[in-house]
Write a protein that holds these residues in place. Structure first.
Motif, PDB file in Angstrom:
ATOM      1  N   GLY A  16       0.775  -1.229   0.000  1.00  0.00           N
ATOM      2  CA  GLY A  16       0.000   0.000   0.000  1.00  0.00           C
ATOM      3  C   GLY A  16       0.804   1.274   0.000  1.00  0.00           C
ATOM      4  N   ASN A  17       2.103   1.210   0.295  1.00  0.00           N
ATOM      5  CA  ASN A  17       2.871   2.446   0.462  1.00  0.00           C
ATOM      6  C   ASN A  17       2.972   3.264  -0.818  1.00  0.00           C
ATOM      7  OD1 ASN A  17       3.698   2.506   3.254  1.00  0.00           O
ATOM      8  ND2 ASN A  17       4.963   0.729   2.836  1.00  0.00           N
ATOM      9  N   ILE A  18       3.313   2.635  -1.933  1.00  0.00           N
ATOM     10  CA  ILE A  18       3.491   3.381  -3.174  1.00  0.00           C
ATOM     11  C   ILE A  18       2.160   3.910  -3.699  1.00  0.00           C
ATOM     12  CG2 ILE A  18       4.154   3.147  -5.600  1.00  0.00           C
ATOM     13  CD1 ILE A  18       6.543   1.528  -4.718  1.00  0.00           C
ATOM     14  N   PRO A  19       1.067   3.110  -3.741  1.00  0.00           N
ATOM     15  CA  PRO A  19      -0.225   3.705  -4.113  1.00  0.00           C
ATOM     16  C   PRO A  19      -0.649   4.833  -3.179  1.00  0.00           C
ATOM     17  CG  PRO A  19      -0.352   1.316  -4.232  1.00  0.00           C
ATOM     18  CD  PRO A  19       0.964   1.646  -3.603  1.00  0.00           C
ATOM     19  N   ALA A  20      -0.300   4.718  -1.888  1.00  0.00           N
ATOM     20  CA  ALA A  20      -0.639   5.789  -0.947  1.00  0.00           C
ATOM     21  C   ALA A  20       0.101   7.076  -1.293  1.00  0.00           C
ATOM     22  CB  ALA A  20      -0.311   5.357   0.475  1.00  0.00           C
ATOM     23  N   GLY A  21       1.360   6.955  -1.722  1.00  0.00           N
ATOM     24  CA  GLY A  21       2.101   8.138  -2.149  1.00  0.00           C
ATOM     25  C   GLY A  21       1.446   8.814  -3.340  1.00  0.00           C
ATOM     26  N   TRP A  22       0.945   8.000  -4.274  1.00  0.00           N
ATOM     27  CA  TRP A  22       0.221   8.550  -5.428  1.00  0.00           C
ATOM     28  C   TRP A  22      -1.044   9.273  -4.966  1.00  0.00           C
ATOM     29  CZ3 TRP A  22      -4.691   7.742  -7.246  1.00  0.00           C
ATOM     30  CH2 TRP A  22      -4.970   8.173  -8.547  1.00  0.00           C
ATOM     31  N   ALA A  23      -1.782   8.640  -4.048  1.00  0.00           N
ATOM     32  CA  ALA A  23      -3.046   9.219  -3.593  1.00  0.00           C
ATOM     33  C   ALA A  23      -2.825  10.542  -2.860  1.00  0.00           C
ATOM     34  CB  ALA A  23      -3.771   8.224  -2.681  1.00  0.00           C
ATOM     35  N   VAL A  24      -1.831  10.590  -1.981  1.00  0.00           N
ATOM     36  CA  VAL A  24      -1.577  11.819  -1.226  1.00  0.00           C
ATOM     37  C   VAL A  24      -1.159  12.944  -2.162  1.00  0.00           C
ATOM     38  CG1 VAL A  24      -0.073  12.883   0.497  1.00  0.00           C
ATOM     39  CG2 VAL A  24      -1.040  10.623   0.928  1.00  0.00           C
ATOM     40  N   ALA A  25      -0.341  12.619  -3.160  1.00  0.00           N
ATOM     41  CA  ALA A  25       0.139  13.647  -4.085  1.00  0.00           C
ATOM     42  C   ALA A  25      -1.008  14.264  -4.880  1.00  0.00           C
ATOM     43  CB  ALA A  25       1.176  13.057  -5.032  1.00  0.00           C
ATOM     44  N   ARG A  26      -2.075  13.510  -5.109  1.00  0.00           N
ATOM     45  CA  ARG A  26      -3.161  13.992  -5.960  1.00  0.00           C
ATOM     46  C   ARG A  26      -4.398  14.418  -5.188  1.00  0.00           C
ATOM     47  NH1 ARG A  26       0.418  11.522  -8.338  1.00  0.00           N
ATOM     48  NH2 ARG A  26       0.832  11.668 -10.564  1.00  0.00           N
ATOM     49  N   TRP A  27      -4.663  13.775  -4.078  1.00  0.00           N
ATOM     50  CA  TRP A  27      -5.888  14.090  -3.333  1.00  0.00           C
ATOM     51  C   TRP A  27      -5.632  14.931  -2.090  1.00  0.00           C
ATOM     52  CZ3 TRP A  27      -7.747   8.297  -3.131  1.00  0.00           C
ATOM     53  CH2 TRP A  27      -8.023   7.873  -4.443  1.00  0.00           C
ATOM     54  N   GLY A  28      -4.409  14.937  -1.604  1.00  0.00           N
ATOM     55  CA  GLY A  28      -4.112  15.610  -0.352  1.00  0.00           C
ATOM     56  C   GLY A  28      -4.178  14.661   0.826  1.00  0.00           C
ATOM     57  N   GLU A  29      -3.577  15.075   1.936  1.00  0.00           N
ATOM     58  CA  GLU A  29      -3.444  14.190   3.087  1.00  0.00           C
ATOM     59  C   GLU A  29      -4.786  13.878   3.749  1.00  0.00           C
ATOM     60  OE1 GLU A  29      -1.744  16.988   2.664  1.00  0.00           O
ATOM     61  OE2 GLU A  29       0.423  16.559   2.738  1.00  0.00           O
ATOM     62  N   ARG A  30      -5.599  14.916   3.901  1.00  0.00           N
ATOM     63  CA  ARG A  30      -6.828  14.732   4.658  1.00  0.00           C
ATOM     64  C   ARG A  30      -7.780  13.754   3.968  1.00  0.00           C
ATOM     65  NH1 ARG A  30      -9.564  19.918   7.628  1.00  0.00           N
ATOM     66  NH2 ARG A  30     -10.439  18.791   9.397  1.00  0.00           N
ATOM     67  N   LEU A  31      -7.968  13.915   2.651  1.00  0.00           N
ATOM     68  CA  LEU A  31      -8.855  13.026   1.912  1.00  0.00           C
ATOM     69  C   LEU A  31      -8.304  11.606   1.876  1.00  0.00           C
ATOM     70  CD1 LEU A  31     -11.407  12.670   0.276  1.00  0.00           C
ATOM     71  CD2 LEU A  31     -10.151  13.421  -1.768  1.00  0.00           C
ATOM     72  N   LEU A  60       1.061   7.017   5.692  1.00  0.00           N
ATOM     73  CA  LEU A  60       1.817   7.889   4.795  1.00  0.00           C
ATOM     74  C   LEU A  60       1.213   9.281   4.736  1.00  0.00           C
ATOM     75  CD1 LEU A  60       3.629   6.984   1.617  1.00  0.00           C
ATOM     76  CD2 LEU A  60       2.177   8.994   1.570  1.00  0.00           C
ATOM     77  N   ALA A  61      -0.119   9.361   4.793  1.00  0.00           N
ATOM     78  CA  ALA A  61      -0.755  10.683   4.788  1.00  0.00           C
ATOM     79  C   ALA A  61      -0.325  11.497   6.003  1.00  0.00           C
ATOM     80  CB  ALA A  61      -2.271  10.528   4.751  1.00  0.00           C
ATOM     81  N   ASP A  66       6.771  18.296  -2.637  1.00  0.00           N
ATOM     82  CA  ASP A  66       5.857  17.189  -2.969  1.00  0.00           C
ATOM     83  C   ASP A  66       6.441  15.901  -2.398  1.00  0.00           C
ATOM     84  OD1 ASP A  66       3.786  15.724  -4.050  1.00  0.00           O
ATOM     85  OD2 ASP A  66       4.724  15.545  -6.025  1.00  0.00           O
ATOM     86  N   PRO A  67       6.332  15.699  -1.082  1.00  0.00           N
ATOM     87  CA  PRO A  67       7.049  14.585  -0.448  1.00  0.00           C
ATOM     88  C   PRO A  67       6.388  13.230  -0.608  1.00  0.00           C
ATOM     89  CG  PRO A  67       5.825  15.805   1.210  1.00  0.00           C
ATOM     90  CD  PRO A  67       5.652  16.551  -0.089  1.00  0.00           C
ATOM     91  N   ALA A  68       5.092  13.178  -0.913  1.00  0.00           N
ATOM     92  CA  ALA A  68       4.353  11.918  -0.817  1.00  0.00           C
ATOM     93  C   ALA A  68       4.913  10.800  -1.698  1.00  0.00           C
ATOM     94  CB  ALA A  68       2.876  12.161  -1.116  1.00  0.00           C
ATOM     95  N   PRO A  69       5.212  11.028  -2.996  1.00  0.00           N
ATOM     96  CA  PRO A  69       5.749   9.920  -3.795  1.00  0.00           C
ATOM     97  C   PRO A  69       7.060   9.375  -3.247  1.00  0.00           C
ATOM     98  CG  PRO A  69       4.974  11.679  -5.217  1.00  0.00           C
ATOM     99  CD  PRO A  69       4.950  12.221  -3.820  1.00  0.00           C
ATOM    100  N   PHE A  70       7.934  10.279  -2.791  1.00  0.00           N
ATOM    101  CA  PHE A  70       9.191   9.817  -2.206  1.00  0.00           C
ATOM    102  C   PHE A  70       8.947   9.021  -0.925  1.00  0.00           C
ATOM    103  CE2 PHE A  70      12.580  10.272   0.878  1.00  0.00           C
ATOM    104  CZ  PHE A  70      13.708   9.896   0.151  1.00  0.00           C
ATOM    105  N   LEU A  71       8.071   9.534  -0.071  1.00  0.00           N
ATOM    106  CA  LEU A  71       7.809   8.842   1.194  1.00  0.00           C
ATOM    107  C   LEU A  71       7.198   7.466   0.957  1.00  0.00           C
ATOM    108  CD1 LEU A  71       6.472  11.760   3.430  1.00  0.00           C
ATOM    109  CD2 LEU A  71       8.739  10.694   3.478  1.00  0.00           C
TER     110      LEU A  71
END
Length: 444
Positions: free
Chosen positions: A76-91, A132-133, A382-387
């Motif tokens: 789930g980590n890499i898809p989560a990085g994609w999601a945070v980068a596009r939707w934001g942490e809260r969503l 990750l968010a 834009d830290p989410a993809p790296f994280l």
């Protein structure tokens, strides 16, 4: 007026805000949901093998079902990085909580091993998104001057939930006599978690962390193609806006140096942490201790671990990251090596208790280190993809350690497996000593 002049004026005009005020404002959005999620997860995790056995699983199959939690988190980590980068942490946190609710419902009604395994996988996948968010949120909002303390507190709140969760499960079992009571308790915790994230105060609107924050690093940033992006100074409530975003694969390629060096060091720390949870109970059994004594020793080690979580953040913020990670890795590496030599001694039980405390101390001193180092080396705009990549590496180390211990113990002995993990710890210490000064920016 130039951009640098604007930044200088902001720096002069804003007063530093006390750490206690900032952390308190983050509590409803970050720390409260973390405790609730970990509390529910901690209540369910010990019961997963029991739920599997109720559906006809033997011991190896029950262990496999429980392992899907780690597999789900790893995937789930890499898809989560994609999601945070596009939707934001809260969503993303809300979505993760919703997916975990689906997995929890599956645990409650699963008629087969296959559906139970899929439900456990979903919970692990959701935990990765949620984790990750939070990590990305803190990376972009917390001032560098107390980043380590804030992230150590995040790790400590998770440990608190996982520590208290099994006791909550025991109380629910005594009250209702049914393992599914803990599952519904997890569901209630998830509902409360989602409610806090959705309806709780947004820290971006209730506090301005000031010029010491990561806004300084966002004042001028590169969009990946050489174009510079100016920060407008407006509050950011979703993902950090940039003119262009790197995808997951491009981010991994661009940062392959730090991921292949410091990221592997992080994996070694996760490995020795995970090995501690496996080796200590096995060691107690192998030297003939009863279950109550083993539980007491492991519990004391866990209590020492939990007591030190904030001290790790204090050390990292005041003296630097190496001053926390090096003692942690050296203590755990040397502790495993020394424990490996005590199996056949007359006072093996005494040595077991002593080195369990040493390992707990080392693990406590490492609280928040991986979160902090990941935040330090992540691209701030834009830290989410790296994280996502960073957390995948560290989780892979944690997932591989039990397999390594099991394999070495099967072909040789538990003492050899324990000593091998000690070597991993010492090699990890060397890697941190070599790569932290190169990749982690000097504290201001």
């Amino acid at each position: 007026m130039t951009l640098q002049t604007n930044v200088d004026e902001v720096t002069r005009s804003e007063e530093p805000i006390p750490i206690g005020d900032v952390l308190w404002r983050f509590a409803p959005m970050i720390y409260g949901p973390t405790v609730l999620f970990a509390l529910g997860e901690g209540a369910v995790v010990p019961l997963l093998p029991i739920l599997a056995s109720r559906l006809g699983a033997d011991v190896p199959m029950a262990a496999l079902v429980a392992s899907f939690l780690v597999v789900g988190q790893l995937c789930g980590n890499i898809p989560a990085g994609w999601a945070v980068a596009r939707w934001g942490e809260r969503l993303t946190m809300v979505a993760g909580g919703g997916v975990a609710l689906v997995g929890t419902a599956g645990l409650a009604v699963a008629p087969s091993i296959a559906l139970l395994s899929a439900s456990v996988f979903l919970i692990g996948f959701a935990a990765a998104s949620f984790g990750l968010a939070r990590h990305s949120f803190m990376t972009t909002r917390v001032p560098l001057s107390f980043r380590a303390r804030a992230l150590a507190l995040l790790g400590g709140t998770f440990r608190l939930g996982m520590f208290v969760g099994p006791f909550a499960a025991a109380g629910l079992l005594a009250l209702f006599g049914d393992e599914h009571a803990a599952v519904w308790f997890f569901a209630a915790c998830l509902v409360a978690t989602i409610a806090l994230v959705v309806f709780g105060p947004d820290p971006e609107k209730t506090i301005d962390v000031g010029a010491d924050s990561t806004r300084e690093s966002l004042a001028v940033s590169d969009d990946g193609d050489g174009r510079m992006i100016e920060d407008t100074g407006e509050a950011v409530t979703g993902a950090i806006p940039t003119a262009g975003r790197d995808g997951i694969l491009r981010t991994m390629s661009r940062h392959r140096d730090v991921l292949s060096r410091l990221g592997l060091a992080a994996a070694s720390l996760s490995a020795v942490r995970s090995a501690r949870q496996v080796i200590l109970p096995l060691w107690g059994v192998s030297i003939g201790l009863d279950a109550q004594t083993i539980a007491l020793v492991v519990g004391i080690s866990g209590a020492i671990d939990f007591a030190l979580f904030y001290a790790s953040g204090q050390v990292m913020d005041r003296f630097g990251r190496l001053w926390a990670v090096m003692p942690a890795m050296l203590l755990m590496g040397a502790g495993f090596l020394a424990l490996a030599l005590t199996h056949d001694l007359d006072q093996s039980a005494l040595w077991f208790g002593m080195f369990a405390a040493v390992l707990g101390t080392g693990n406590g001193l490492s609280s928040g280190i991986l979160l902090t180092l990941g935040a330090d080396v992540a691209p701030q705009a834009d830290p989410a993809p790296f994280l996502g990549s960073w957390r995948t590496l560290s989780d892979a180390g944690g997932a591989a350690a039990p397999l390594l211990v099991s394999g070495l113990a099967a072909v040789s002995s538990l003492a050899i497996a324990t000593g091998a993990m000690g070597v991993v710890g010492l090699l990890g210490a060397i890697a941190f000593w070599r790569w932290v000064p190169r990749f982690v920016p000097r504290q201001r």
